[in-house]
Scaffold this motif. Structure first.
Motif, mmCIF file in Angstrom:
data_model
loop_
_atom_site.group_PDB
_atom_site.id
_atom_site.type_symbol
_atom_site.label_atom_id
_atom_site.label_comp_id
_atom_site.label_asym_id
_atom_site.label_seq_id
_atom_site.Cartn_x
_atom_site.Cartn_y
_atom_site.Cartn_z
ATOM 1 N N ILE A 126 35.673 -42.727 89.436
ATOM 2 C CA ILE A 126 36.987 -43.319 89.182
ATOM 3 C C ILE A 126 37.665 -42.701 87.961
ATOM 4 C CG2 ILE A 126 38.232 -45.446 88.628
ATOM 5 C CD1 ILE A 126 37.139 -45.332 91.488
ATOM 6 N N VAL A 127 36.965 -42.625 86.834
ATOM 7 C CA VAL A 127 37.613 -42.076 85.629
ATOM 8 C C VAL A 127 37.942 -40.597 85.802
ATOM 9 C CG1 VAL A 127 36.559 -43.766 84.082
ATOM 10 C CG2 VAL A 127 35.444 -41.544 84.422
ATOM 11 N N SER A 128 37.173 -39.911 86.615
ATOM 12 C CA SER A 128 37.451 -38.495 86.857
ATOM 13 C C SER A 128 38.650 -38.316 87.779
ATOM 14 C CB SER A 128 36.220 -37.821 87.474
ATOM 15 O OG SER A 128 36.528 -36.505 87.877
ATOM 16 N N VAL A 129 38.596 -38.954 88.943
ATOM 17 C CA VAL A 129 39.624 -38.734 89.964
ATOM 18 C C VAL A 129 40.940 -39.433 89.617
ATOM 19 C CG1 VAL A 129 40.235 -39.095 92.391
ATOM 20 C CG2 VAL A 129 37.911 -38.400 91.781
ATOM 21 N N ILE A 130 40.844 -40.683 89.156
ATOM 22 C CA ILE A 130 42.061 -41.456 88.893
ATOM 23 C C ILE A 130 42.640 -41.182 87.509
ATOM 24 C CG2 ILE A 130 43.036 -43.779 88.708
ATOM 25 C CD1 ILE A 130 42.239 -43.024 91.542
ATOM 26 N N PHE A 131 41.754 -41.065 86.502
ATOM 27 C CA PHE A 131 42.246 -40.958 85.125
ATOM 28 C C PHE A 131 42.058 -39.573 84.505
ATOM 29 C CE2 PHE A 131 41.251 -45.484 85.849
ATOM 30 C CZ PHE A 131 42.533 -45.995 85.672
ATOM 31 N N ASN A 132 41.653 -38.608 85.327
ATOM 32 C CA ASN A 132 41.564 -37.210 84.873
ATOM 33 C C ASN A 132 40.711 -37.012 83.629
ATOM 34 O OD1 ASN A 132 43.330 -36.196 86.954
ATOM 35 N ND2 ASN A 132 45.019 -37.129 85.815
#
Length: 219
Positions: A126-132
DNA sequence: ATCCCGAGGG
DNA sequence: CCCTCTGGAT
């Protein structure tokens, strides 16, 4: 070959061949991705996409999911693995999302892991895909491929240790896409049971292949 | 028989 | 550290 060299070759090869690798999960917003990733544990993305095709229209928002029951959700997701656990997790997750996070998917590993069904791997996605953020989710593929290629020491026996090693060695701006490189490679070439080394272009940089060649020289 | 983008509990 | 959950594809 030195580890640093392996990373360099890996990044070079995948940057050329899969410059924009991304998840195969179908979603249209952070909430849907969170649901899809929770469902994806020990289950193929294709199966998850089949299930979410009907699940998302019935539960389009955290509120609608929070208002339902595990029994109803179960009927929608019964064809994925561990449907009982996941149904409970999804409803529990939605209720915390609504009650504690104003129905917004939180942007930190710590907050994400407060929700049932969300462990470190899911939170990292989530933090990678959504929040870069430069986070590396270590699933079964990433774990296996990292060890075979020789990207991490054998002492990295847990997903968290592998995660820290990969974060340390992969350039920050490549971490998100590198996650998907390792997934794709693990899913289609470096498969668990009988890796397709004959189709693999990473042989020259692969520790496992090198070792295999040494043990059985006729290969 | 073994694996699929794991997490929770003991 | 271990165990359980437990459907579908190969």
């Amino acid at each position: 070959m030195q580890k640093k060299e392996r990373y360099k070759e890996l990044v070079e090869y995948f940057s050329m061949n899969y410059p924009e690798a991304e998840t195969e999960l179908v979603y249209t917003n952070p909430y849907e991705l969170l649901v899809a990733v929770i469902l994806s544990a020990q289950c193929t993305d294709k199966r998850v996409n089949i299930v979410t095709q009907k699940l998302f229209p019935r539960f389009p928002t955290p509120e609608s999911l929070a208002a339902s029951t595990a029994e109803e959700v179960f009927e929608y997701i019964r064809s994925v693995s561990y449907p009982n656990n996941k149904a409970k997790h999804l409803v529990g997750m939605a209720r915390i999302l609504v009650n504690d996070f104003n129905s917004e998917v939180p942007n930190t590993i710590e907050d994400l892991q407060k929700m049932p069904g969300v462990g470190r791997k899911t939170a990292n996605v989530i933090v990678s895909v959504i929040f870069n953020q430069p986070a590396m989710a270590v699933d079964t593929h990433v774990f296996r491929v990292s060890h075979r290629l020789g990207l991490v020491p054998k002492t990295a026996k847990t997903p968290l240790l592998v995660e820290k090693q990969l974060i340390k060695h992969i350039p920050k701006d490549k971490i998100a896409v590198a996650h998907h490189w390792l997934i794709l490679h693990g899913r289609y070439i470096c498969v668990a049971r009988t890796p397709k080394c004959s189709e693999c272009n990473l042989k020259p940089f692969c520790q496992a292949f090198e070792k295999q060649k040494f043990d059985t020289p006729h290969l």
